[in-house]
Design an enzyme around this catalytic site. Sequence first.
Site, PDB file in Angstrom:
ATOM      1  N   HIS A   1      -9.753 -13.316   8.099  1.00 38.59           N
ATOM      2  CA  HIS A   1      -9.798 -14.380   7.087  1.00 38.59           C
ATOM      3  C   HIS A   1     -11.196 -14.957   6.883  1.00 38.59           C
ATOM      4  O   HIS A   1     -11.342 -15.984   6.246  1.00 38.59           O
ATOM      5  CB  HIS A   1      -8.831 -15.549   7.422  1.00 38.59           C
TER       6      HIS A   1
ATOM      7  N   GLU B   1       2.020 -11.094   2.541  1.00 41.46           N
ATOM      8  CA  GLU B   1       2.167 -11.441   3.961  1.00 41.46           C
ATOM      9  C   GLU B   1       1.388 -12.703   4.286  1.00 41.46           C
ATOM     10  O   GLU B   1       1.841 -13.549   5.039  1.00 41.46           O
ATOM     11  CB  GLU B   1       1.672 -10.277   4.827  1.00 41.46           C
TER      12      GLU B   1
ATOM     13  N   HIS C   1       0.454  -4.606   5.508  1.00 40.26           N
ATOM     14  CA  HIS C   1       0.472  -5.380   4.262  1.00 40.26           C
ATOM     15  C   HIS C   1      -0.802  -5.141   3.451  1.00 40.26           C
ATOM     16  O   HIS C   1      -1.889  -5.001   4.017  1.00 40.26           O
ATOM     17  CB  HIS C   1       0.723  -6.872   4.509  1.00 40.26           C
TER      18      HIS C   1
ATOM     19  N   ASP D   1      -1.964  -7.224   0.985  1.00 39.72           N
ATOM     20  CA  ASP D   1      -2.679  -8.418   0.516  1.00 39.72           C
ATOM     21  C   ASP D   1      -3.666  -8.915   1.553  1.00 39.72           C
ATOM     22  O   ASP D   1      -3.549  -8.635   2.750  1.00 39.72           O
ATOM     23  CB  ASP D   1      -1.706  -9.546   0.130  1.00 39.72           C
TER      24      ASP D   1
ATOM     25  N   ASP E   1      -0.926  -4.513  12.445  1.00 39.40           N
ATOM     26  CA  ASP E   1      -1.529  -5.713  11.861  1.00 39.40           C
ATOM     27  C   ASP E   1      -2.139  -6.596  12.946  1.00 39.40           C
ATOM     28  O   ASP E   1      -2.399  -7.772  12.721  1.00 39.40           O
ATOM     29  CB  ASP E   1      -0.431  -6.469  11.071  1.00 39.40           C
TER      30      ASP E   1
HETATM   31 ZN   LIG Z   1      -2.374  -9.391   8.613  1.00 40.13          ZN
END
Ligand SMILES: [Zn+2]
Length: 419
Positions: free
Chosen positions: A389, A184, A89, A91, A207
């Site tokens: 994150h 995602e 992904h 994003d 991922d």
């Molecule tokens: Zn991810």
Amino acid sequence: MTATLDPEYRQKLLDRFLRYVKVDTRSDEASETSPTTEKQKDLSRMLAEELRELGCDDAEMNEWGIVTATVPGNHPAADTIPTIGLIAHVDTYFGTSGENVQAKIIESYEGGDIELNSDQVLKPADNPNLEKCIGHTIIHTDGTTLLGADDKAGVAEIMTVVEWLRDHPEFEHGPIRIAFTTDEEVGKGTDHFDVEAFGADYAYTLDGSDLGEIEDETFSADTANVTIEGHDVHPGYAKDKLVNALRVAAAIIEGIDQRWLPETTEEREPYLHPYIASGNVTKVDLKVLVRAFSVEKLHEREEHLKEVIAKVGERFPKARIKVEFEESYRNMSYKIREDPKVLDYALEAVERIGVTPKRQAIRGGTDGARLSYMGLLTPNVWAGGQNFHSVREWVSLEWMSAAVLATLEILQVWVEKSA
Ligand SMILES: [Zn+2]
């Protein structure tokens, strides 16, 4: 790790990654549009263009910012080999700044603290994987933004696979489909994913996190929507009349067994997580996430919530409480068990490159879980990123390189087992 990626491709992998993290591609949870942010298309457009340069003539980006492309099979028996999808992904997470990412590189990490800036330090005590990456090239942030290794590491790895395949026509493989998805991080990564048009028989998302990780299990997930209706009366004259929906909601939240909350559980333990309460004295809407690996455990937690509600109902007989359970997603292992070779071949490939495969269960969902239920079995392979994150996100180039090798080896195993 025994097998290593040719230094030329290791460098190309790094260059790609550094180029991709510069593009701010945060999705937006609050947005109603699709994709949730237009800027995700900046990277998607770049990738479609680069794929065309790498010889994927059909590479294109659609209106949702999803990029697809084909690497045709070059094996003489290519039409007997299943088409393998490789997915990542574009994003990044909306909650941490992703603007003006300044990636920093340590060429050969010697161990010890990594100072990101005067406030932020990466310490081996909090990041035990750092010890495993001594001697590696480490890429980290300046401590003010995320890095975006989730999932630009996966994107760069897949692009490097495509480039390697173009340069090595002697490596025979079956048909390959590439997809780079948007949104995602806001749980909408598969909303516009056309499984049939994609045309892969099996797929892998790149991922995951640690070296060797293959994830074939996710949570099973429901949301409990609890509606509480009270009875509002002027508080000065409320004796024996007022029923305060807020207090009823509080009693339900407090009634949930403390041993079964996200903050008190780990590994394979299920939980109930009250995460939204909105309303007033008259009416409260309470939302509770229900999570467990098996559907049986999921229903057990739901029964517990119903019991809590029944008890609170006895304490507040004039309150009207309703609960409805809404299905979110199911553990992808239920699907993968129906045709486990998609997992077995990946585990075999990882072993062949000299890495010990680690089967992991994700305490969450993945796009692969949804795809598996849409008919495309899709386990998740590591991409290398750590501290997803966060401004303390980092990645080892060696772990990224190993993901490229593992992906090539997966393609090889599929050829051997099918052609
Ligand atoms: Zn991810």
